[in-house]
Design an enzyme around this catalytic site. Structure first.
Site, PDB file in Angstrom:
ATOM      1  N   VAL A  12       0.856  -1.184   0.000  1.00  0.00           N
ATOM      2  CA  VAL A  12       0.000   0.000   0.000  1.00  0.00           C
ATOM      3  C   VAL A  12       0.896   1.239   0.000  1.00  0.00           C
ATOM      4  O   VAL A  12       1.824   1.339   0.802  1.00  0.00           O
ATOM      5  CB  VAL A  12      -0.914   0.029   1.239  1.00  0.00           C
ATOM      6  CG1 VAL A  12      -1.693   1.346   1.302  1.00  0.00           C
ATOM      7  CG2 VAL A  12      -1.870  -1.154   1.230  1.00  0.00           C
ATOM      8  N   ARG A  68       4.062  -5.680  -4.968  1.00  0.00           N
ATOM      9  CA  ARG A  68       5.276  -5.068  -4.429  1.00  0.00           C
ATOM     10  C   ARG A  68       6.444  -5.150  -5.421  1.00  0.00           C
ATOM     11  O   ARG A  68       7.118  -4.159  -5.700  1.00  0.00           O
ATOM     12  CB  ARG A  68       5.644  -5.782  -3.125  1.00  0.00           C
ATOM     13  CG  ARG A  68       6.872  -5.257  -2.418  1.00  0.00           C
ATOM     14  CD  ARG A  68       7.133  -6.112  -1.173  1.00  0.00           C
ATOM     15  NE  ARG A  68       5.999  -6.113  -0.270  1.00  0.00           N
ATOM     16  CZ  ARG A  68       5.877  -5.303   0.776  1.00  0.00           C
ATOM     17  NH1 ARG A  68       6.824  -4.425   1.037  1.00  0.00           N
ATOM     18  NH2 ARG A  68       4.822  -5.377   1.568  1.00  0.00           N
ATOM     19  N   ARG A 147       1.657 -14.424   3.834  1.00  0.00           N
ATOM     20  CA  ARG A 147       1.403 -13.466   2.765  1.00  0.00           C
ATOM     21  C   ARG A 147       1.672 -14.133   1.420  1.00  0.00           C
ATOM     22  O   ARG A 147       2.618 -14.903   1.290  1.00  0.00           O
ATOM     23  CB  ARG A 147       2.284 -12.224   2.918  1.00  0.00           C
ATOM     24  CG  ARG A 147       2.147 -11.529   4.250  1.00  0.00           C
ATOM     25  CD  ARG A 147       3.049 -10.331   4.383  1.00  0.00           C
ATOM     26  NE  ARG A 147       2.656  -9.270   3.464  1.00  0.00           N
ATOM     27  CZ  ARG A 147       2.616  -7.976   3.789  1.00  0.00           C
ATOM     28  NH1 ARG A 147       2.936  -7.593   5.002  1.00  0.00           N
ATOM     29  NH2 ARG A 147       2.258  -7.068   2.905  1.00  0.00           N
ATOM     30  N   ASP A 272      12.888   1.303   6.814  1.00  0.00           N
ATOM     31  CA  ASP A 272      12.798   0.287   7.860  1.00  0.00           C
ATOM     32  C   ASP A 272      14.060   0.188   8.698  1.00  0.00           C
ATOM     33  O   ASP A 272      14.017  -0.295   9.831  1.00  0.00           O
ATOM     34  CB  ASP A 272      12.500  -1.082   7.243  1.00  0.00           C
ATOM     35  CG  ASP A 272      11.031  -1.261   6.895  1.00  0.00           C
ATOM     36  OD1 ASP A 272      10.229  -0.387   7.273  1.00  0.00           O
ATOM     37  OD2 ASP A 272      10.681  -2.266   6.253  1.00  0.00           O
ATOM     38  N   GLY A 285       6.027   1.660   3.437  1.00  0.00           N
ATOM     39  CA  GLY A 285       6.597   2.137   2.182  1.00  0.00           C
ATOM     40  C   GLY A 285       6.456   3.640   2.021  1.00  0.00           C
ATOM     41  O   GLY A 285       7.366   4.320   1.531  1.00  0.00           O
TER      42      GLY A 285
END
Length: 418
Positions: A12, A68, A147, A272, A285
């Site tokens: 996202v 992604r 995921r 991160d 992100g």
């Protein structure tokens, strides 16, 4: 070395970061847009598969949701077209800072020097340990996240699973199920051509904190849903996941660092490496993109000739040798409030108060805070640059205006797109 275009599951990008990417050129956005989900709402369901409420997604349609790996590949090719020297497969084995310069050692052989080093080496950051002098303070949250990403040809052929594609030729769909300690989201993209799913659970399968995979089993994912009376529909979709596309990603909590900037002021952590978030907040992100833009803007405002050469940040300070400190000081409060908020939101959503939900289903609403999604970090940096520089020099006070006044993260619905 070539990037795998469809690696990873989904990401996202909030409106606060989309506006920045859009400023990089219309052609870039035209390459990205065909791969996006056009969903605007999500159906919230309980573990009996009973409908609770339909909520608008975070960002009011101004954010992006996409694969992604494909997004990273498009951005990578865009950077190459700009002539940026990107060296894949080059491992940074050492950082250094001395005599008015900073740099890295690559593959234990090549020494590179620069005016400054910006370290975006992720949650396992080697730069973080070097910069802070601390052993990684990670704490396993007890949570993990299955995921996966898939194309939908096989789903369309399966009468038990094809329900998830109904209506997606016009509008993508998002479904979110809540159970005690378990949360599942299924999201279509590209008008139903692709699908991603994420299953948050207590870690019973020795999950790894790695996007490269590790041991992850479809059977384990299905077993996680086995206590749910309403497992049939979501399980019919999950079982089509290719084993090599499944990751069980451990969620590791890392407390905020004391600083992101080295003592000499020439090395800085971003993304991160500086402030890892739990995925529930949907800003990992986006905040990394904000980091990069703020650093670039600060360097632009200072000018190359003013990047620190000899003086240390904590010595006699001038505007020139405060450029990275300025970027860090203007970003640190904002990113840290969101980082701490991600932990709070995690607990709120995954152990729901069902009596409260029955009275007010809005407790499952997606966060839509104006101070996050409506923020223009480039404009803000221009506004506060001189103020922050003076504050670092001890000549005034910097009071952040890009966070709530009390510094607290809340689930709120205040975002109003332009």
């Amino acid at each position: 070395m070539k990037l795998p275009a469809a690696a990873g599951d989904a990401i996202v990008i909030g409106p606060n970061a989309v506006r920045l990417i859009k400023s990089w050129g219309e052609q870039l956005c035209e390459e990205i847009e065909p791969h996006l989900s056009n969903a605007t709402h999500a159906e919230m369901l309980d573990h009996h598969d009973r409908f609770i409420v339909r909520h608008e997604l975070a960002g009011r349609g101004k954010g992006w949701f996409t694969n992604r790996g494909r997004l990273i590949s498009i951005l990578y090719e865009h950077a190459r077209k700009l002539g940026i020297d990107i060296r894949l497969g080059s491992r940074v084995t050492k950082y250094w800072e001395e005599d008015g310069r900073a740099g890295v050692i690559v593959n234990d052989r090549e020494r590179l020097a620069a005016d400054c080093v910006i370290c975006a080496d992720g949650v396992h950051s080697a730069a973080r340990a070097w910069l802070t002098g601390q052993v990684d303070t990670q704490q396993h949250s007890g949570w993990a996240n299955f995921r996966a990403h898939m194309t939908t040809e096989q789903l369309a052929k399966d009468p038990e699973a094809s329900w998830v594609l109904q209506g997606t030729r016009e509008k993508d769909r998002v479904y979110v199920w809540f159970g005690d300690g378990i949360n599942l989201a299924i999201m279509t993209m590209k008008r139903g051509q692709e699908l991603a799913w994420a299953l948050m659970h207590t870690d019973k399968f020795n999950a790894h904190e790695s996007w490269a995979g590790g041991r992850a089993s479809i059977d384990d994912a299905l077993a996680t849903l086995s206590p749910w009376p309403g497992r049939l529909r979501p399980s019919s979709v999950i079982r089509h996941t290719l084993p090599e596309k499944l990751v069980d990603h451990a969620l590791i909590y890392r407390p905020p660092l004391d600083t992101w900037v080295s003592a000499g002021g020439r090395v800085m952590l971003i993304g991160d490496a500086a402030h890892p978030y739990f995925p529930v907040v949907g800003q990992g992100g986006s905040q990394a993109i904000e980091d990069g833009v703020v650093v670039a803007t600060a360097l632009e405002l200072a000018g190359k000739e003013n990047v620190p050469l000899a003086l240390r940040i904590r010595a006699t300070l001038t505007e020139e040798n405060n450029v990275l400190m300025e970027a860090g000081n203007s970003r640190y409060p904002r990113a840290t409030v969101i980082q701490l908020g991600s932990s709070t939101l995690q607990e709120h959503l995954f152990w729901p108060d069902w009596e409260a939900v029955a009275k007010d289903p809005s407790v499952f609403a997606f966060p839509n805070p104006e101070w996050i999604l409506g923020h223009d970090c480039r404009e803000y940096t221009h506004q506060v640059f001189d103020t922050v520089v003076r504050a670092v020099r001890g000549e005034g006070e910097y009071i952040p205006r890009n966070i709530p006044a009390d510094g607290a993260y809340r689930v709120e619905d205040t975002y109003s797109p332009e």
